[in-house]
Design an enzyme around this catalytic site. Structure first.
Site, PDB file in Angstrom:
ATOM      1  CG  ASP A  46     -17.697 125.305  -2.496  1.00 41.11           C
ATOM      2  OD1 ASP A  46     -18.362 126.120  -1.827  1.00 41.11           O
ATOM      3  OD2 ASP A  46     -18.149 124.210  -2.891  1.00 41.11           O
ATOM      4  CE1 TYR A  51     -20.815 118.891  -2.715  1.00 42.47           C
ATOM      5  CE2 TYR A  51     -18.757 120.121  -2.635  1.00 42.47           C
ATOM      6  CZ  TYR A  51     -20.103 120.056  -2.943  1.00 42.47           C
ATOM      7  OH  TYR A  51     -20.724 121.157  -3.477  1.00 42.47           O
ATOM      8  CE  LYS A  76     -21.494 124.131  -1.004  1.00 41.78           C
ATOM      9  NZ  LYS A  76     -20.167 123.533  -1.239  1.00 41.78           N
ATOM     10  CG  HIS A 107     -25.162 121.067   0.495  1.00 42.87           C
ATOM     11  ND1 HIS A 107     -24.153 120.135   0.506  1.00 42.87           N
ATOM     12  CD2 HIS A 107     -25.292 121.430  -0.802  1.00 42.87           C
ATOM     13  CE1 HIS A 107     -23.693 119.951  -0.706  1.00 42.87           C
ATOM     14  NE2 HIS A 107     -24.372 120.723  -1.532  1.00 42.87           N
TER      15      HIS A 107
END
Length: 295
Positions: A46, A51, A76, A107
């Site tokens: 994931d 990120y 996401k 997200h």
């Protein structure tokens, strides 16, 4: 309450119950963590555009030597990309070095503009979902499933009132001090799988030192983290994303314990005296957004 190895999605696909989360995992470290996790046996990875490590995750996947077809890969849609979801999808695919995603999540239901400090109110996240639906229908070769993240029951009800595609997954924070049982129950009733992030609570979480957690861990001869991860894996319809960049912890986190009903009750009762949320961006407190505290 035996833990399960896979969760069946409403698409018919299966998502491995335990996956590797990469939130806060730095470039450089994350690619080695992904490589090691896959070689050790993980099959669910994931990540997220937000990120900033999709490229490194893709490098780790390739370095593992595990065929892409054996890996369940989730990323996401970032908040500032609500108005350009199609372009964001292509960017994520390119960064990850893959032709398709097993799961693409919104997200947050919080559209932003690049550089903004919080959601903008002239963009409706429901329109973003409709765009995701169109992309899902038009490109089944690129998108195997779509879903959401950080959605409360109220947000899910609004989505389902007009959705043509039922989300396959709702990824939310879940641990003994943030059980959010109302969301889990609602998702189970609607055929939406749940994925738990931050199952330990947070870095240096007080849950790791909780006497109930330590007692149950000692009984089973495992680490407290295993009990916290296993609690989510024992919940019907829930998969879980422990995260680490340390090889020994990656390996340890993969061990899931079958918990008794009494142990589950003891763990759930922790919330009565220790209640907190690990992921709570400042902008979620904006009254008109309606983001609830953990329940």
């Amino acid at each position: 309450m035996p833990a399960h190895k896979f969760i069946k999605l409403n698409t018919g696909a299966q998502i491995p119950t335990v996956g590797l989360g990469t939130w806060k995992s730095a470039p450089g470290a994350v690619e080695l963590a992904v490589e090691h996790a896959l070689k050790f046996g993980y099959r669910h990875i994931d990540t997220a555009a937000a990120y900033g490590n999709e490229t490194e995750v893709g490098i780790g996947i390739k370095a593992s030597g595990i065929p892409r077809s054996e890996i369940f890969l989730t990323t996401k849609l970032d908040n500032p990309d609500h108005l350009n979801a199609a372009e964001a999808l292509e960017k994520s695919l390119k960064n990850l070095g893959t032709d398709y995603l097993d799961l693409w999540l919104m997200h947050w239901p919080a559209p932003m503009t690049p550089g903004s400090q919080g959601p903008v109110f002239d963009v409706d996240w429901l329109d973003t979902w409709k765009t995701m639906e169109k992309l899902f229908k038009a490109h089944p070769d690129k998108l195997k499933a779509i879903g959401v993240s950080n959605f409360s029951v109220e947000f899910l009800k609004r989505l389902l009132a007009s959705a043509e595609v039922i989300p396959a997954v709702n990824q939310i924070e879940l641990h003994p001090s943030c059980p959010q049982q109302d969301i889990v129950d609602f998702c189970n009733a609607k055929g939406i799988a749940v994925t738990a992030y931050s199952p330990l609570g947070s870095d240096n979480s007080p849950l790791l030192k909780n006497e109930v957690v330590k007692k149950i861990a000692a009984k089973h001869g495992v680490q407290p983290a295993n009990i916290l991860i296993s609690l989510q894996a024992n919940r019907p319809g829930v998969s879980v994303l422990p995260k680490s960049v340390t090889n020994s912890r990656i390996e340890s986190n993969f061990s899931v314990i079958d918990l008794t009903e009494e142990e589950i009750k003891e763990l759930n009762d922790i919330d009565k005296t220790l209640h907190f949320r690990a992921c709570h961006p400042s902008w979620t407190g904006h009254g008109s957004l309606g983001f609830p505290d953990c329940k």
